[in-house]
Design a protein around this motif. Sequence first.
Motif, PDB file in Angstrom:
ATOM      1  N   LYS A 122      -3.785 128.770  24.697  1.00  0.00           N
ATOM      2  CA  LYS A 122      -4.314 129.455  23.503  1.00  0.00           C
ATOM      3  C   LYS A 122      -5.810 129.203  23.402  1.00  0.00           C
ATOM      4  N   ARG A 123      -6.563 130.271  23.166  1.00  0.00           N
ATOM      5  CA  ARG A 123      -8.006 130.170  22.958  1.00  0.00           C
ATOM      6  C   ARG A 123      -8.282 129.984  21.470  1.00  0.00           C
ATOM      7  N   GLU A 124      -9.513 129.626  21.136  1.00  0.00           N
ATOM      8  CA  GLU A 124      -9.900 129.412  19.733  1.00  0.00           C
ATOM      9  C   GLU A 124      -9.613 130.631  18.863  1.00  0.00           C
ATOM     10  N   ASP A 125      -9.715 131.835  19.445  1.00  0.00           N
ATOM     11  CA  ASP A 125      -9.500 133.065  18.674  1.00  0.00           C
ATOM     12  C   ASP A 125      -8.030 133.470  18.602  1.00  0.00           C
ATOM     13  N   GLY A 126      -7.144 132.647  19.174  1.00  0.00           N
ATOM     14  CA  GLY A 126      -5.710 132.917  19.096  1.00  0.00           C
ATOM     15  C   GLY A 126      -5.151 133.715  20.259  1.00  0.00           C
ATOM     16  N   THR A 127      -6.005 134.226  21.155  1.00  0.00           N
ATOM     17  CA  THR A 127      -5.509 134.975  22.305  1.00  0.00           C
ATOM     18  C   THR A 127      -4.983 134.009  23.363  1.00  0.00           C
ATOM     19  N   SER A 128      -4.184 134.533  24.292  1.00  0.00           N
ATOM     20  CA  SER A 128      -3.615 133.741  25.370  1.00  0.00           C
ATOM     21  C   SER A 128      -4.362 134.020  26.662  1.00  0.00           C
ATOM     22  N   GLN A 129      -4.863 132.957  27.274  1.00  0.00           N
ATOM     23  CA  GLN A 129      -5.588 133.066  28.527  1.00  0.00           C
ATOM     24  C   GLN A 129      -4.692 132.608  29.670  1.00  0.00           C
ATOM     25  N   VAL A 130      -4.730 133.340  30.771  1.00  0.00           N
ATOM     26  CA  VAL A 130      -3.943 132.987  31.953  1.00  0.00           C
ATOM     27  C   VAL A 130      -4.501 131.699  32.560  1.00  0.00           C
ATOM     28  N   THR A 131      -3.591 130.804  32.964  1.00  0.00           N
ATOM     29  CA  THR A 131      -3.975 129.573  33.669  1.00  0.00           C
ATOM     30  C   THR A 131      -3.249 129.524  35.010  1.00  0.00           C
ATOM     31  N   TYR A 132      -3.839 128.749  35.923  1.00  0.00           N
ATOM     32  CA  TYR A 132      -3.203 128.498  37.213  1.00  0.00           C
ATOM     33  C   TYR A 132      -3.454 127.042  37.558  1.00  0.00           C
ATOM     34  N   ASN A 133      -2.395 126.307  37.774  1.00  0.00           N
ATOM     35  CA  ASN A 133      -2.480 124.857  37.991  1.00  0.00           C
ATOM     36  C   ASN A 133      -3.258 124.205  36.842  1.00  0.00           C
ATOM     37  N   ARG A 134      -3.000 124.679  35.632  1.00  0.00           N
ATOM     38  CA  ARG A 134      -3.617 124.214  34.372  1.00  0.00           C
ATOM     39  C   ARG A 134      -5.110 124.526  34.260  1.00  0.00           C
ATOM     40  N   HIS A 135      -5.634 125.384  35.143  1.00  0.00           N
ATOM     41  CA  HIS A 135      -7.026 125.814  35.038  1.00  0.00           C
ATOM     42  C   HIS A 135      -7.064 127.178  34.348  1.00  0.00           C
ATOM     43  N   PRO A 136      -7.711 127.312  33.174  1.00  0.00           N
ATOM     44  CA  PRO A 136      -7.913 128.648  32.603  1.00  0.00           C
ATOM     45  C   PRO A 136      -8.687 129.514  33.604  1.00  0.00           C
ATOM     46  N   LEU A 137      -8.323 130.797  33.686  1.00  0.00           N
ATOM     47  CA  LEU A 137      -8.923 131.703  34.672  1.00  0.00           C
ATOM     48  C   LEU A 137      -9.893 132.678  34.006  1.00  0.00           C
ATOM     49  N   TYR A 138     -10.963 132.986  34.740  1.00  0.00           N
ATOM     50  CA  TYR A 138     -12.050 133.839  34.245  1.00  0.00           C
ATOM     51  C   TYR A 138     -12.493 134.817  35.335  1.00  0.00           C
ATOM     52  N   TYR A 139     -13.070 135.924  34.894  1.00  0.00           N
ATOM     53  CA  TYR A 139     -13.792 136.834  35.777  1.00  0.00           C
ATOM     54  C   TYR A 139     -15.276 136.467  35.696  1.00  0.00           C
ATOM     55  N   TYR A 140     -16.105 137.120  36.512  1.00  0.00           N
ATOM     56  CA  TYR A 140     -17.551 136.946  36.478  1.00  0.00           C
ATOM     57  C   TYR A 140     -18.184 138.327  36.414  1.00  0.00           C
ATOM     58  N   VAL A 141     -19.063 138.557  35.450  1.00  0.00           N
ATOM     59  CA  VAL A 141     -19.604 139.899  35.242  1.00  0.00           C
ATOM     60  C   VAL A 141     -20.444 140.400  36.412  1.00  0.00           C
ATOM     61  N   LYS A 142     -20.951 139.515  37.244  1.00  0.00           N
ATOM     62  CA  LYS A 142     -21.759 139.967  38.380  1.00  0.00           C
ATOM     63  C   LYS A 142     -20.903 140.417  39.563  1.00  0.00           C
ATOM     64  N   ASP A 143     -19.602 140.135  39.535  1.00  0.00           N
ATOM     65  CA  ASP A 143     -18.688 140.681  40.535  1.00  0.00           C
ATOM     66  C   ASP A 143     -18.425 142.134  40.148  1.00  0.00           C
ATOM     67  N   LYS A 144     -18.752 143.045  41.026  1.00  0.00           N
ATOM     68  CA  LYS A 144     -18.642 144.469  40.701  1.00  0.00           C
ATOM     69  C   LYS A 144     -17.409 145.149  41.283  1.00  0.00           C
ATOM     70  N   LYS A 145     -16.831 144.544  42.328  1.00  0.00           N
ATOM     71  CA  LYS A 145     -15.690 145.186  42.983  1.00  0.00           C
ATOM     72  C   LYS A 145     -14.758 144.131  43.581  1.00  0.00           C
ATOM     73  N   ALA A 146     -13.592 144.585  43.993  1.00  0.00           N
ATOM     74  CA  ALA A 146     -12.632 143.693  44.647  1.00  0.00           C
ATOM     75  C   ALA A 146     -13.302 143.035  45.848  1.00  0.00           C
ATOM     76  N   GLY A 147     -13.062 141.745  46.025  1.00  0.00           N
ATOM     77  CA  GLY A 147     -13.617 141.006  47.146  1.00  0.00           C
ATOM     78  C   GLY A 147     -14.924 140.301  46.851  1.00  0.00           C
ATOM     79  N   ASP A 148     -15.605 140.684  45.772  1.00  0.00           N
ATOM     80  CA  ASP A 148     -16.850 140.000  45.395  1.00  0.00           C
ATOM     81  C   ASP A 148     -16.533 138.582  44.935  1.00  0.00           C
ATOM     82  N   VAL A 149     -17.347 137.613  45.360  1.00  0.00           N
ATOM     83  CA  VAL A 149     -17.192 136.217  44.950  1.00  0.00           C
ATOM     84  C   VAL A 149     -18.563 135.629  44.611  1.00  0.00           C
ATOM     85  N   THR A 150     -19.373 136.408  43.891  1.00  0.00           N
ATOM     86  CA  THR A 150     -20.730 135.965  43.570  1.00  0.00           C
ATOM     87  C   THR A 150     -20.748 134.784  42.605  1.00  0.00           C
TER      88      THR A 150
END
Length: 177
Positions: A122-150
Amino acid sequence: MRKLLHAGVLALGLLAAGCGGTGEKGTAGPIAADQVNASLSPYESPGMSEEPTAGAMVELGDTKIGKVLVGEEGRTLYLFKKDKDGKSSCSGDCAVTWPPYITEGKPEAGDGVKADLLGTTKREDGTSQVTYNRHPLYYYVKDKKAGDVTGNDVKDFGAEWYAVTAEGKKAKGKKAD
């Protein structure tokens, strides 16, 4: 009204085009394709909707640094080393640059992803964030397409960010533009 708003934003962007940035890494916010600071909600990112994904899918995707976890549209998912005990430490400007992977319901594991490592927090705003191995997961705005790992091996907002392996560990290798 919407056209008037877009015209105002364009005019403001043209006016600001000659101005420099803040000089501080990670605080200027996302940049739109026309190089004007974009105004994204904390959960909006290019190629993604603002709505949480029902039963968010986590899969493995091929990148220049190997196979890593990916979410919507095959976009790379990252962990934030500042997060502790399965809880997110990224909100505000951080969540604009690194949008959390939000779900409504239990996330689903694709091929090669270990379902028993998937969860939510649960995030502070009440939404549910996906976790993997207890790590919350995020995107990065500079990744523009599949395969980007900037965002891999980047220090931002006080800690390092890494793409995530199927084992739930940080991916090895430097960022790949």
